[in-house]
Scaffold this motif. Sequence first.
Motif, PDB file in Angstrom:
ATOM      1  N   GLU A 125       0.847  -1.183   0.000  1.00  0.00           N
ATOM      2  CA  GLU A 125       0.000   0.000   0.000  1.00  0.00           C
ATOM      3  C   GLU A 125       0.885   1.235   0.000  1.00  0.00           C
ATOM      4  OE1 GLU A 125      -4.080  -0.162   2.218  1.00  0.00           O
ATOM      5  OE2 GLU A 125      -2.584  -1.074   3.525  1.00  0.00           O
ATOM      6  N   VAL A 126       0.502   2.244  -0.768  1.00  0.00           N
ATOM      7  CA  VAL A 126       1.214   3.519  -0.793  1.00  0.00           C
ATOM      8  C   VAL A 126       0.257   4.582  -0.281  1.00  0.00           C
ATOM      9  CG1 VAL A 126       2.375   5.239  -2.223  1.00  0.00           C
ATOM     10  CG2 VAL A 126       2.657   2.806  -2.724  1.00  0.00           C
ATOM     11  N   PHE A 127       0.700   5.358   0.719  1.00  0.00           N
ATOM     12  CA  PHE A 127      -0.117   6.414   1.304  1.00  0.00           C
ATOM     13  C   PHE A 127       0.494   7.765   0.937  1.00  0.00           C
ATOM     14  CE2 PHE A 127      -1.025   2.705   3.753  1.00  0.00           C
ATOM     15  CZ  PHE A 127      -2.370   2.816   4.092  1.00  0.00           C
ATOM     16  N   LEU A 128      -0.359   8.667   0.476  1.00  0.00           N
ATOM     17  CA  LEU A 128       0.082  10.003   0.085  1.00  0.00           C
ATOM     18  C   LEU A 128      -0.634  11.050   0.939  1.00  0.00           C
ATOM     19  CD1 LEU A 128      -0.449   8.199  -2.789  1.00  0.00           C
ATOM     20  CD2 LEU A 128       0.871  10.139  -3.650  1.00  0.00           C
ATOM     21  N   ARG A 129       0.094  12.093   1.274  1.00  0.00           N
ATOM     22  CA  ARG A 129      -0.488  13.275   1.916  1.00  0.00           C
ATOM     23  C   ARG A 129      -0.198  14.479   1.037  1.00  0.00           C
ATOM     24  NH1 ARG A 129       0.221  13.385   8.512  1.00  0.00           N
ATOM     25  NH2 ARG A 129      -1.388  11.828   8.964  1.00  0.00           N
ATOM     26  N   ASP A 130      -1.277  15.135   0.613  1.00  0.00           N
ATOM     27  CA  ASP A 130      -1.136  16.287  -0.276  1.00  0.00           C
ATOM     28  C   ASP A 130      -0.206  15.955  -1.442  1.00  0.00           C
ATOM     29  OD1 ASP A 130      -2.853  17.797   1.300  1.00  0.00           O
ATOM     30  OD2 ASP A 130      -1.226  18.540   2.559  1.00  0.00           O
ATOM     31  N   ALA A 131      -0.463  14.791  -2.072  1.00  0.00           N
ATOM     32  CA  ALA A 131       0.215  14.327  -3.289  1.00  0.00           C
ATOM     33  C   ALA A 131       1.678  13.944  -3.075  1.00  0.00           C
ATOM     34  CB  ALA A 131       0.115  15.373  -4.405  1.00  0.00           C
ATOM     35  N   THR A 132       2.120  13.878  -1.809  1.00  0.00           N
ATOM     36  CA  THR A 132       3.492  13.452  -1.505  1.00  0.00           C
ATOM     37  C   THR A 132       3.461  12.086  -0.835  1.00  0.00           C
ATOM     38  OG1 THR A 132       4.238  15.735  -1.209  1.00  0.00           O
ATOM     39  CG2 THR A 132       5.589  14.014  -0.220  1.00  0.00           C
ATOM     40  N   VAL A 133       4.312  11.175  -1.311  1.00  0.00           N
ATOM     41  CA  VAL A 133       4.357   9.845  -0.706  1.00  0.00           C
ATOM     42  C   VAL A 133       4.831   9.971   0.742  1.00  0.00           C
ATOM     43  CG1 VAL A 133       5.433   7.570  -0.761  1.00  0.00           C
ATOM     44  CG2 VAL A 133       4.751   8.677  -2.891  1.00  0.00           C
ATOM     45  N   ALA A 134       3.989   9.497   1.681  1.00  0.00           N
ATOM     46  CA  ALA A 134       4.310   9.608   3.100  1.00  0.00           C
ATOM     47  C   ALA A 134       4.640   8.267   3.723  1.00  0.00           C
ATOM     48  CB  ALA A 134       3.140  10.250   3.851  1.00  0.00           C
ATOM     49  N   SER A 135       4.192   7.165   3.103  1.00  0.00           N
ATOM     50  CA  SER A 135       4.435   5.856   3.682  1.00  0.00           C
ATOM     51  C   SER A 135       4.174   4.774   2.648  1.00  0.00           C
ATOM     52  CB  SER A 135       3.518   5.636   4.898  1.00  0.00           C
ATOM     53  OG  SER A 135       3.709   4.364   5.461  1.00  0.00           O
ATOM     54  N   VAL A 136       4.929   3.683   2.758  1.00  0.00           N
ATOM     55  CA  VAL A 136       4.690   2.479   1.973  1.00  0.00           C
ATOM     56  C   VAL A 136       4.616   1.310   2.951  1.00  0.00           C
ATOM     57  CG1 VAL A 136       5.562   0.920   0.200  1.00  0.00           C
ATOM     58  CG2 VAL A 136       5.924   3.388  -0.029  1.00  0.00           C
ATOM     59  N   PHE A 149      11.953   5.978   8.413  1.00  0.00           N
ATOM     60  CA  PHE A 149      11.723   5.036   9.511  1.00  0.00           C
ATOM     61  C   PHE A 149      11.118   3.750   8.960  1.00  0.00           C
ATOM     62  CE2 PHE A 149      11.506   9.327  11.123  1.00  0.00           C
ATOM     63  CZ  PHE A 149      12.407   9.283  12.167  1.00  0.00           C
ATOM     64  N   VAL A 150      11.655   2.625   9.418  1.00  0.00           N
ATOM     65  CA  VAL A 150      11.137   1.306   9.051  1.00  0.00           C
ATOM     66  C   VAL A 150      10.326   0.807  10.250  1.00  0.00           C
ATOM     67  CG1 VAL A 150      11.689  -1.041   8.344  1.00  0.00           C
ATOM     68  CG2 VAL A 150      13.139   0.866   7.575  1.00  0.00           C
ATOM     69  N   ARG A 151       9.037   0.699  10.049  1.00  0.00           N
ATOM     70  CA  ARG A 151       8.097   0.396  11.131  1.00  0.00           C
ATOM     71  C   ARG A 151       7.620  -1.045  11.024  1.00  0.00           C
ATOM     72  NH1 ARG A 151       2.545   3.189  10.353  1.00  0.00           N
ATOM     73  NH2 ARG A 151       1.969   1.126   9.576  1.00  0.00           N
ATOM     74  N   VAL A 167       7.701   1.678   5.498  1.00  0.00           N
ATOM     75  CA  VAL A 167       8.689   2.756   5.430  1.00  0.00           C
ATOM     76  C   VAL A 167       7.905   4.053   5.468  1.00  0.00           C
ATOM     77  CG1 VAL A 167      10.536   3.824   4.103  1.00  0.00           C
ATOM     78  CG2 VAL A 167      10.257   1.338   4.075  1.00  0.00           C
ATOM     79  N   THR A 168       8.222   4.927   6.422  1.00  0.00           N
ATOM     80  CA  THR A 168       7.405   6.113   6.637  1.00  0.00           C
ATOM     81  C   THR A 168       8.269   7.329   6.933  1.00  0.00           C
ATOM     82  OG1 THR A 168       5.620   7.030   8.004  1.00  0.00           O
ATOM     83  CG2 THR A 168       7.132   5.507   9.079  1.00  0.00           C
ATOM     84  N   LEU A 169       7.747   8.507   6.610  1.00  0.00           N
ATOM     85  CA  LEU A 169       8.435   9.764   6.933  1.00  0.00           C
ATOM     86  C   LEU A 169       8.206  10.173   8.380  1.00  0.00           C
ATOM     87  CD1 LEU A 169       7.599  11.882   3.749  1.00  0.00           C
ATOM     88  CD2 LEU A 169       9.749  10.736   4.269  1.00  0.00           C
ATOM     89  N   ALA A 170       7.057   9.757   8.944  1.00  0.00           N
ATOM     90  CA  ALA A 170       6.693  10.169  10.301  1.00  0.00           C
ATOM     91  C   ALA A 170       7.251   9.174  11.312  1.00  0.00           C
ATOM     92  CB  ALA A 170       5.177  10.257  10.432  1.00  0.00           C
ATOM     93  N   GLU A 171       7.910   9.678  12.343  1.00  0.00           N
ATOM     94  CA  GLU A 171       8.493   8.794  13.350  1.00  0.00           C
ATOM     95  C   GLU A 171       7.401   8.184  14.213  1.00  0.00           C
ATOM     96  OE1 GLU A 171      11.932   8.700  16.840  1.00  0.00           O
ATOM     97  OE2 GLU A 171      11.517  10.558  15.749  1.00  0.00           O
ATOM     98  N   PRO A 172       7.312   6.869  14.275  1.00  0.00           N
ATOM     99  CA  PRO A 172       6.280   6.223  15.083  1.00  0.00           C
ATOM    100  C   PRO A 172       6.352   6.662  16.543  1.00  0.00           C
ATOM    101  CG  PRO A 172       7.311   4.634  13.624  1.00  0.00           C
ATOM    102  CD  PRO A 172       8.125   5.892  13.531  1.00  0.00           C
ATOM    103  N   GLY A 173       5.186   6.911  17.124  1.00  0.00           N
ATOM    104  CA  GLY A 173       5.119   7.329  18.515  1.00  0.00           C
ATOM    105  C   GLY A 173       5.250   8.819  18.713  1.00  0.00           C
ATOM    106  N   ARG A 174       5.866   9.510  17.745  1.00  0.00           N
ATOM    107  CA  ARG A 174       6.047  10.955  17.865  1.00  0.00           C
ATOM    108  C   ARG A 174       5.170  11.737  16.895  1.00  0.00           C
ATOM    109  NH1 ARG A 174      10.357  12.503  20.970  1.00  0.00           N
ATOM    110  NH2 ARG A 174      11.809  10.843  21.584  1.00  0.00           N
ATOM    111  N   ALA A 175       4.596  11.058  15.931  1.00  0.00           N
ATOM    112  CA  ALA A 175       3.708  11.709  14.967  1.00  0.00           C
ATOM    113  C   ALA A 175       2.682  10.686  14.509  1.00  0.00           C
ATOM    114  CB  ALA A 175       4.502  12.233  13.768  1.00  0.00           C
ATOM    115  N   CYS A 176       1.505  11.177  14.141  1.00  0.00           N
ATOM    116  CA  CYS A 176       0.484  10.280  13.613  1.00  0.00           C
ATOM    117  C   CYS A 176       0.987   9.640  12.321  1.00  0.00           C
ATOM    118  CB  CYS A 176      -0.810  11.044  13.355  1.00  0.00           C
ATOM    119  SG  CYS A 176      -1.592  11.673  14.864  1.00  0.00           S
TER     120      CYS A 176
END
Length: 360
Positions: free
Chosen positions: A18-29, A84-86, A104-113
């Motif tokens: 799954e690929v998740f985008l926020r405002d057309a930017t890839v935020a997580s896979v 970050f690899v979650r 693989v995500t841009l947001a650090e788990p536990g510190r950001a949604c």
Amino acid sequence: VGEPAHTARRLRFASGAEVFLRDATVASVILHTRPTPFAPRGVDLRAWLPGTSDDATLDEIAKGVHARPRFGGPYAYFAREERFVRCRFEGRWSEPGHLVELAVTLAEPGRACQPDDDFCGTCGDLLVRADGVDGVDGVDVDATVDALTAARDAQLLREGRSVVPLADLRLLHSSGLMERVESHLECTSCRRTTCLTLYRDAPPTCVHLTFDAAMRRPLEAIPPVEQWGDAARIAAAADAMRYVDHHPGSWFLAEHESGWYLQSRYSRGPMVDGSCLIRLEASEVEGYRTGGREYLTLLARQIDESRPWTDESPFGRRHLALADEPGAASLRARFEEAIANHRWIAQQRQAQHRRLAPPG
């Protein structure tokens, strides 16, 4: 999603990714290692991360990414080159066969949604937008409060303490006494906190934050209910438990028509603290009236030294968290409500608000 809004998009692939985008930017896979409705087989993790498999343990993933694990919220994760690899496991992460997904995500788990939280089926769709009705855009406050209330009553959300109760939100906002009025509700599924905020001089907002981020938001002290409540709310407050006093790090005292209540902190060792909530006996009430705060500090020391977590402690037997007497749970809840705005974190947030408030 939210207000002010951002756009969330999810792309699903038959490979199990799954690929998740926020405002057309890839935020997580996200790579699902188990079958899903859109991917009957799930990914073959070996093709993505050499040296691992779909049955990988946390230690095996650590070797594959060449990093030590960290922990945040429900996840174990690794930091790699500003990414970050979650990992998510169902069962022991030290045993094979329990890995559910790798992301693989841009947001650090536990510190950001997390980006996939935007699609939470429990709290993701509770915001109701006005969409230009009666010339108003953004949050439909009445409809959103009703939706949040229904979800809370269904035990899908948990209402936070040390903030304005959802039932008081509109009354306090209408009074104009507070610059910003905010309610917090934690989702039982994704653990995000929904923060609905009504401003005196700005449009309302509704944002999703981690618990820690929500707790760091500035907080105004709530004025006395007589200044803003209607007749029903004032009558309800008269029946509520009333905060009386506290000694930082030691005890809280509250009063109710059913008696006086003391919550005393105790220590079971260098790493474990707890608290004991008791209804004061007549002799203890008299001791407080004659000896004041010093008497309660002495009583709190006696409670601590009695080892109130044991059956031998006379105070432990009076602890309302363990009592099966009728109404004990209600009294505990009322006590927590009475002291919520006097806890350390609430006072720090109130001080932060005072520092940020404009002059005058």
